[in-house]
Design an enzyme around this catalytic site. Sequence first.
Site, PDB file in Angstrom:
ATOM      1  N   ASN A 149       0.789  -1.239   0.000  1.00  0.00           N
ATOM      2  CA  ASN A 149       0.000   0.000   0.000  1.00  0.00           C
ATOM      3  C   ASN A 149       0.819   1.286   0.000  1.00  0.00           C
ATOM      4  O   ASN A 149       0.322   2.324  -0.419  1.00  0.00           O
ATOM      5  CB  ASN A 149      -1.013  -0.011   1.154  1.00  0.00           C
ATOM      6  CG  ASN A 149      -0.358  -0.136   2.504  1.00  0.00           C
ATOM      7  OD1 ASN A 149       0.546  -0.938   2.685  1.00  0.00           O
ATOM      8  ND2 ASN A 149      -0.780   0.655   3.444  1.00  0.00           N
ATOM      9  N   GLU A 245       4.908  -4.339  12.086  1.00  0.00           N
ATOM     10  CA  GLU A 245       3.968  -3.234  11.841  1.00  0.00           C
ATOM     11  C   GLU A 245       2.770  -3.851  11.134  1.00  0.00           C
ATOM     12  O   GLU A 245       2.838  -4.144   9.941  1.00  0.00           O
ATOM     13  CB  GLU A 245       4.632  -2.174  10.954  1.00  0.00           C
ATOM     14  CG  GLU A 245       5.867  -1.535  11.557  1.00  0.00           C
ATOM     15  CD  GLU A 245       5.560  -0.596  12.702  1.00  0.00           C
ATOM     16  OE1 GLU A 245       4.428  -0.083  12.749  1.00  0.00           O
ATOM     17  OE2 GLU A 245       6.433  -0.392  13.549  1.00  0.00           O
ATOM     18  N   CYS A 279      -2.972   1.539   6.749  1.00  0.00           N
ATOM     19  CA  CYS A 279      -3.011   0.925   8.081  1.00  0.00           C
ATOM     20  C   CYS A 279      -3.574   1.870   9.141  1.00  0.00           C
ATOM     21  O   CYS A 279      -4.044   1.413  10.170  1.00  0.00           O
ATOM     22  CB  CYS A 279      -1.627   0.437   8.474  1.00  0.00           C
ATOM     23  SG  CYS A 279      -0.401   1.740   8.462  1.00  0.00           S
TER      24      CYS A 279
HETATM   25  P1  NAP Z   1       0.504  -9.112   3.480  1.00  0.00           P
HETATM   26  O1  NAP Z   1      -0.325  -9.914   2.586  1.00  0.00           O
HETATM   27  O2  NAP Z   1       0.652  -9.523   4.897  1.00  0.00           O
HETATM   28  O3  NAP Z   1       1.956  -9.019   2.778  1.00  0.00           O
HETATM   29  C1  NAP Z   1       2.982  -8.228   3.299  1.00  0.00           C
HETATM   30  C2  NAP Z   1       4.318  -8.778   2.843  1.00  0.00           C
HETATM   31  O4  NAP Z   1       4.535 -10.039   3.465  1.00  0.00           O
HETATM   32  C3  NAP Z   1       4.401  -9.027   1.335  1.00  0.00           C
HETATM   33  O5  NAP Z   1       5.696  -8.742   0.885  1.00  0.00           O
HETATM   34  C4  NAP Z   1       4.123 -10.521   1.252  1.00  0.00           C
HETATM   35  O6  NAP Z   1       4.614 -11.140   0.093  1.00  0.00           O
HETATM   36  C5  NAP Z   1       4.864 -10.996   2.468  1.00  0.00           C
HETATM   37  N1  NAP Z   1       4.491 -12.324   2.933  1.00  0.00           N
HETATM   38  C6  NAP Z   1       3.290 -12.932   2.845  1.00  0.00           C
HETATM   39  N2  NAP Z   1       3.347 -14.159   3.390  1.00  0.00           N
HETATM   40  C7  NAP Z   1       4.615 -14.323   3.843  1.00  0.00           C
HETATM   41  C8  NAP Z   1       5.316 -15.375   4.490  1.00  0.00           C
HETATM   42  N3  NAP Z   1       4.713 -16.532   4.819  1.00  0.00           N
HETATM   43  N4  NAP Z   1       6.614 -15.194   4.788  1.00  0.00           N
HETATM   44  C9  NAP Z   1       7.243 -14.050   4.484  1.00  0.00           C
HETATM   45  N5  NAP Z   1       6.641 -13.029   3.848  1.00  0.00           N
HETATM   46  C10 NAP Z   1       5.335 -13.155   3.542  1.00  0.00           C
HETATM   47  O7  NAP Z   1       0.026  -7.580   3.509  1.00  0.00           O
HETATM   48  P2  NAP Z   1      -0.398  -6.640   2.300  1.00  0.00           P
HETATM   49  O8  NAP Z   1      -1.713  -7.088   1.775  1.00  0.00           O
HETATM   50  O9  NAP Z   1       0.725  -6.456   1.352  1.00  0.00           O
HETATM   51  O10 NAP Z   1      -0.562  -5.271   3.120  1.00  0.00           O
HETATM   52  C11 NAP Z   1      -1.705  -4.973   3.829  1.00  0.00           C
HETATM   53  C12 NAP Z   1      -1.509  -5.138   5.322  1.00  0.00           C
HETATM   54  O11 NAP Z   1      -0.361  -4.427   5.767  1.00  0.00           O
HETATM   55  C13 NAP Z   1      -2.667  -4.535   6.087  1.00  0.00           C
HETATM   56  O12 NAP Z   1      -3.043  -5.391   7.126  1.00  0.00           O
HETATM   57  C14 NAP Z   1      -2.106  -3.238   6.621  1.00  0.00           C
HETATM   58  O13 NAP Z   1      -2.759  -2.724   7.755  1.00  0.00           O
HETATM   59  C15 NAP Z   1      -0.703  -3.632   6.896  1.00  0.00           C
HETATM   60  N6  NAP Z   1       0.148  -2.442   6.968  1.00  0.00           N
HETATM   61  C16 NAP Z   1       0.632  -2.054   8.186  1.00  0.00           C
HETATM   62  C17 NAP Z   1       1.381  -0.892   8.285  1.00  0.00           C
HETATM   63  C18 NAP Z   1       1.965  -0.440   9.589  1.00  0.00           C
HETATM   64  O14 NAP Z   1       2.903   0.340   9.574  1.00  0.00           O
HETATM   65  N7  NAP Z   1       1.452  -0.896  10.726  1.00  0.00           N
HETATM   66  C19 NAP Z   1       1.654  -0.140   7.141  1.00  0.00           C
HETATM   67  C20 NAP Z   1       1.114  -0.564   5.936  1.00  0.00           C
HETATM   68  C21 NAP Z   1       0.375  -1.724   5.851  1.00  0.00           C
HETATM   69  P3  NAP Z   1       3.626 -11.393  -1.170  1.00  0.00           P
HETATM   70  O15 NAP Z   1       3.256 -10.039  -1.654  1.00  0.00           O
HETATM   71  O16 NAP Z   1       4.470 -12.155  -2.099  1.00  0.00           O
HETATM   72  O17 NAP Z   1       2.463 -12.164  -0.644  1.00  0.00           O
END
Ligand code: NAP
Length: 475
Positions: A149, A245, A279
Amino acid sequence: MKMLINGKWVGRRKKIEVRDPWNNRLIDTVPAASRADAAAAVATAVEGFEISKRMTVYDRAQILFKAARIIQDDLEGFARTIAREGSKTIKEARKEARRCTNTLTCSAEEAKRILGETIPFDSFPGGEKRVGYYYRFPVGVVLAITPFNDPLNLVAHKLGPAIAAGNAVVCKPATVTPLSALKLAEALLEAGLPPKVLSVITGYGGAIGDALVQDPRVRMISFTGGTEAGERIARLAGIKKMGMELGSNSPVIVLDDVDLDAAAESCVSGAFWACGQNCIGVQRIYIQKRVYKKFLDKFVALTKKYKVGPKLDEDCDMGPMISEGEAKRVEAWIKEAVAKGARIACGGRRKGTVVQPTVLTDVPITATIHHQEVFGPVVNLYPVSTLDEAIAKANSVNYGLHAAIFTNDVNKAFKAAYELDCGGVMINDSTDYRLDSMPFGGVKYSGLGREGLKFSLQEMTEPKVVSFYLPDWRR
Ligand code: NAP
């Protein structure tokens, strides 16, 4: 584009297509990294750390300052990459690119303030002949895993402080938005970063994630993403430092003593920024009953004016969701809430990847969209009688990243700031406010540890104690 391993831009026969979620057009391809690539990236970082830990603070800072200037000089190029591969409009993407230069600049400045202290060894009998200090030492190999995002600035939030601290990094960006991260790596190399200090590998988290996370040579995992992936990583990581995060479901309280126009405008922007894929996006708004109807009307009127369209159009306010699958999930959550008694005040429809900005009322607490993170352009409005009721309801979900309150009563503002269970409370702003150098992170399922350059630098370094035994010095 190619991925960066061992100082080389490498391709693979197996490729991943990067498509624009607005029109599904192919933008580029990136290699699908294998587990062997993951191991090679970590091995490179081990060598890279031998280089980075010997670099002076001055040299590390200069590289980051220069990378910030390179991005500044090509701000529009970076903004267009963000806007094309992700969900953001060009206006939102420009803001992210500008913030990225600030993130790198602040990382460079903070590199100069990694301080230690002298230790009073003579404060306990037996220590009289010792003098010493501690300084902060880089942790080693940092694995940076980032979400889609904010595909540039959230990568900079890991690379900037990791490099500033003297670490080596393996970065795995989100598979749907890898191009901004690769462009950032190009800028860092052009700025003079020794190539082995940074690898960026493109590949599915499900395919290479476990290998990276479980690798004992990785000393810290800095993860930003969803709770599900975060939990899996935490289970598999073993003994490593971890920064998490994660997601949230951010509440805003609107009391009856405020300028409702200003509060509504701020909350609308906070709810629909990046198509709600944010987020700290506003998800629940608790409004004092006396002004509930007025606020709702203003909120709906502003929402209806929101222009949803092609992201590169200058007058577009909101783009599509990142994928049709995600858009369908949000649509299903809206339908479930409606089936349980919620009403749609505006929006509610989906076509392809586009979900109209949606305002719900009468949402029951059993609805998924009430208690889980929606991560889409939907916001729920609720009437409340008192501040105590609003705070209790705001705290009732299992997340706690940001919360916010609109009030002109300083006592109520202080009370809310104290009692809201979260990592940051915004007064007279929506939850969607972040300065990149402030401590940022959550409580409960929103995460572990804090980012925000000075704070990331603390997490990415460890105190190392140096004690001199000097038997003669007190004679
Ligand atoms: P996501 O599906 O959890 O993916 C995040 C990252 O983790 C991607 O690079 C993903 O790779 C990787 N990943 C997934 N499964 C993994 C595994 N088993 N081992 C290692 N890496 C893995 O999240 P998203 O859909 O990209 O982002 C949305 C989420 O991020 C929301 O929940 C949002 O609130 C959160 N977020 C939090 C913050 C904060 O600062 N607190 C900031 C922004 C976003 P792939 O893309 O290859 O699946």
